[in-house]
Design a protein around this motif. Sequence first.
Motif, PDB file in Angstrom:
ATOM      1  N   LEU A   1       0.822  -1.218   0.000  1.00 60.08           N
ATOM      2  CA  LEU A   1       0.000   0.000   0.000  1.00 60.08           C
ATOM      3  C   LEU A   1       0.849   1.259   0.000  1.00 60.08           C
ATOM      4  O   LEU A   1       0.490   2.253  -0.642  1.00 60.08           O
ATOM      5  CB  LEU A   1      -0.913   0.011   1.222  1.00 60.08           C
TER       6      LEU A   1
ATOM      7  N   ILE B   1       0.597   4.429  -2.615  1.00 58.46           N
ATOM      8  CA  ILE B   1       0.373   5.825  -2.210  1.00 58.46           C
ATOM      9  C   ILE B   1       1.418   6.728  -2.851  1.00 58.46           C
ATOM     10  O   ILE B   1       1.103   7.811  -3.364  1.00 58.46           O
ATOM     11  CB  ILE B   1       0.412   5.932  -0.679  1.00 58.46           C
TER      12      ILE B   1
ATOM     13  N   LEU C   2      -0.024  17.513   0.661  1.00 61.18           N
ATOM     14  CA  LEU C   2      -0.880  17.197   1.813  1.00 61.18           C
ATOM     15  C   LEU C   2      -1.628  15.880   1.642  1.00 61.18           C
ATOM     16  O   LEU C   2      -1.758  15.117   2.600  1.00 61.18           O
ATOM     17  CB  LEU C   2      -1.882  18.328   2.032  1.00 61.18           C
ATOM     18  N   THR C   3      -2.124  15.595   0.401  1.00 56.94           N
ATOM     19  CA  THR C   3      -2.899  14.366   0.215  1.00 56.94           C
ATOM     20  C   THR C   3      -2.044  13.139   0.506  1.00 56.94           C
ATOM     21  O   THR C   3      -2.487  12.207   1.191  1.00 56.94           O
ATOM     22  CB  THR C   3      -3.449  14.290  -1.215  1.00 56.94           C
TER      23      THR C   3
ATOM     24  N   ALA D 150       0.553  13.001   2.420  1.00 60.74           N
ATOM     25  CA  ALA D 150       0.801  12.939   3.866  1.00 60.74           C
ATOM     26  C   ALA D 150      -0.400  12.365   4.602  1.00 60.74           C
ATOM     27  O   ALA D 150      -0.246  11.527   5.499  1.00 60.74           O
ATOM     28  CB  ALA D 150       1.138  14.333   4.385  1.00 60.74           C
ATOM     29  N   ILE D 151      -1.613  12.793   4.191  1.00 59.64           N
ATOM     30  CA  ILE D 151      -2.823  12.294   4.859  1.00 59.64           C
ATOM     31  C   ILE D 151      -2.972  10.793   4.641  1.00 59.64           C
ATOM     32  O   ILE D 151      -3.292  10.032   5.568  1.00 59.64           O
ATOM     33  CB  ILE D 151      -4.053  13.061   4.319  1.00 59.64           C
ATOM     34  N   PHE D 152      -2.689  10.331   3.396  1.00 61.96           N
ATOM     35  CA  PHE D 152      -2.792   8.892   3.120  1.00 61.96           C
ATOM     36  C   PHE D 152      -1.802   8.108   3.976  1.00 61.96           C
ATOM     37  O   PHE D 152      -2.154   7.063   4.547  1.00 61.96           O
ATOM     38  CB  PHE D 152      -2.510   8.620   1.633  1.00 61.96           C
TER      39      PHE D 152
ATOM     40  N   LEU E 279      -0.472   8.963   6.830  1.00 69.34           N
ATOM     41  CA  LEU E 279      -0.932   8.982   8.226  1.00 69.34           C
ATOM     42  C   LEU E 279      -2.006   7.930   8.451  1.00 69.34           C
ATOM     43  O   LEU E 279      -1.955   7.159   9.423  1.00 69.34           O
ATOM     44  CB  LEU E 279      -1.488  10.360   8.577  1.00 69.34           C
ATOM     45  N   ALA E 280      -3.001   7.878   7.525  1.00 67.36           N
ATOM     46  CA  ALA E 280      -4.087   6.910   7.694  1.00 67.36           C
ATOM     47  C   ALA E 280      -3.558   5.490   7.602  1.00 67.36           C
ATOM     48  O   ALA E 280      -3.993   4.608   8.341  1.00 67.36           O
ATOM     49  CB  ALA E 280      -5.155   7.142   6.631  1.00 67.36           C
ATOM     50  N   LEU E 281      -2.586   5.241   6.703  1.00 62.17           N
ATOM     51  CA  LEU E 281      -2.016   3.899   6.563  1.00 62.17           C
ATOM     52  C   LEU E 281      -1.351   3.475   7.860  1.00 62.17           C
ATOM     53  O   LEU E 281      -1.525   2.349   8.329  1.00 62.17           O
ATOM     54  CB  LEU E 281      -1.015   3.886   5.410  1.00 62.17           C
ATOM     55  N   TYR E 282      -0.591   4.385   8.493  1.00 65.87           N
ATOM     56  CA  TYR E 282       0.093   4.019   9.730  1.00 65.87           C
ATOM     57  C   TYR E 282      -0.862   3.951  10.907  1.00 65.87           C
ATOM     58  O   TYR E 282      -0.536   3.383  11.940  1.00 65.87           O
ATOM     59  CB  TYR E 282       1.255   4.976   9.995  1.00 65.87           C
ATOM     60  N   LYS E 283      -2.063   4.557  10.784  1.00 61.27           N
ATOM     61  CA  LYS E 283      -3.058   4.394  11.840  1.00 61.27           C
ATOM     62  C   LYS E 283      -3.784   3.062  11.713  1.00 61.27           C
ATOM     63  O   LYS E 283      -4.483   2.652  12.637  1.00 61.27           O
ATOM     64  CB  LYS E 283      -4.099   5.504  11.776  1.00 61.27           C
ATOM     65  N   THR E 284      -3.706   2.410  10.528  1.00 60.07           N
ATOM     66  CA  THR E 284      -4.449   1.161  10.358  1.00 60.07           C
ATOM     67  C   THR E 284      -3.510  -0.031  10.274  1.00 60.07           C
ATOM     68  O   THR E 284      -3.174  -0.616  11.300  1.00 60.07           O
ATOM     69  CB  THR E 284      -5.334   1.237   9.107  1.00 60.07           C
ATOM     70  N   GLU E 285      -3.048  -0.403   9.087  1.00 58.37           N
ATOM     71  CA  GLU E 285      -2.370  -1.682   8.933  1.00 58.37           C
ATOM     72  C   GLU E 285      -0.931  -1.644   9.420  1.00 58.37           C
ATOM     73  O   GLU E 285      -0.487  -2.501  10.157  1.00 58.37           O
ATOM     74  CB  GLU E 285      -2.408  -2.106   7.468  1.00 58.37           C
TER      75      GLU E 285
END
Lengths: 121, 80, 253
Positions: free
Chosen positions: B25, B29, B62-63, B65-67, B69-75
């Motif tokens: 993933l 990204i 920014l997009t 970076a946001i992706f 961040l979300a990846l490291y918050k989940t898998e």
Amino acid sequence: MLNFLEEWSFFGGSILLILIGLYGVITRKNMIKILISLALMDTGVNLMLVALGYVKAANAPILNSVVQTNTAAFVDPIPQALVLTSIVIGTAVLGLGLALVIKIYDKFSTLDISKIRGLKW
Amino acid sequence: MPLISSFLILIMLIAALAALFFDNLLNSIIAAGLVSLIASVLFYFLKAPDVAMTEAAIGAGLTTAIFVLALYKTERGKSE
Amino acid sequence: MKFRNFLALIIVAVFAFIIFQAFTIVPAAGEITINKFGQADLSNRTASRYINKNVNSDSKKVIYKESSNLESGSANIVTSVVANYRSFDTLGEITVLFLAAAGIAIVLNLEKSEKSRFAAKEASLILNTGIKIIFPLLLLAGAYIFIHGHLSPGGGFQGGAVIATAFLLKMLADYKFEIKEKSITLVESAAGIVFVGLGLYGLITRGSFLENFLATGTVGELFSGGTIAVIYTAIAFKVGAELTNIVKSLIEA
């Protein structure tokens, strides 16, 4: 050949980008990949809108010390103004989608939409 | 000029396909970020410097970076 | 599994056929269709009115650094569309951005689960010093971009995004750095109130919402464009605060 490329590369490229994004949205199962595909579609639509307002050998719509009067040829400023706002909204909406993905992962501990109970596809 | 822009569009489409078909993933990204970056160069070619700046600052910066961040918050965050 | 990919390919092919159809339509007399690439005819589009900076009457010649007291005194025509002619549109767009930021904050704070902040716990000396130098420079670059929005490429959206990027870097590198929720709310709502207040003042004094009521000055000077620079500064603060809020909620989720 060069003429064909000049006429169709931007339109063809942006349409293909939209179609690639559509294919990804339909076939991928990972939620983050679906959001990536949506971002690709967004970029494609923006590219196409700006390309529709392009005028060959015209100037960027800014008066400066080189382009001094408004009688010179300009490209269409309206699609640019629309796309400017559309990019910002696109990012904010993607952030909302990612927040939902984080919450769904907290609940089901998976990113695969086919493994989430209650959803079938 | 048509040759340069069509070459860039070709790379952009390859990067878009790569973003869909990578298994990792994080790789996909980064590929999507590359698509946005090339799109900002193309906006500059289309005489839209305002849109090019927005796409480079928001779409590519920014997009991505946001992706991530979300990846490291989940898998990624759970496995390491 | 294979069947689904096949179905997707069929849907994509139908979609592609419909889009390409739009490019091959031969226009009947008096009908407008999609133009060929690079041959957009601006003379029968609204854009020509905006370029001539004279929507209500006939076209007028504008000379850089000479013409003054125009309808919209911004050298950057995209800016004059975003922050003057179509600023009501921009107000709606800012509202959507606000709703998205609020939605993210609400969704991520629905139930208090254990929160872990995504940041470098023990940053090295190089990272700390680099961020110390880069952070004010990025803020300065953002301010430059939105203050010169009516003269050069750039403006409120780009400047706000650069400012949000500066805060993102600071939050990633410095584990102890916190932005108070209150200060974000304060900046965001103050900028919104300035935007709407300017619009209402224009409505009262000139008769239409967001009408330019200040002197527009000479095209190309820093102090020109009337309310355009003020509105773009408000937009920059609002966009910067909202994007910072989005990034902050995602980092602290």
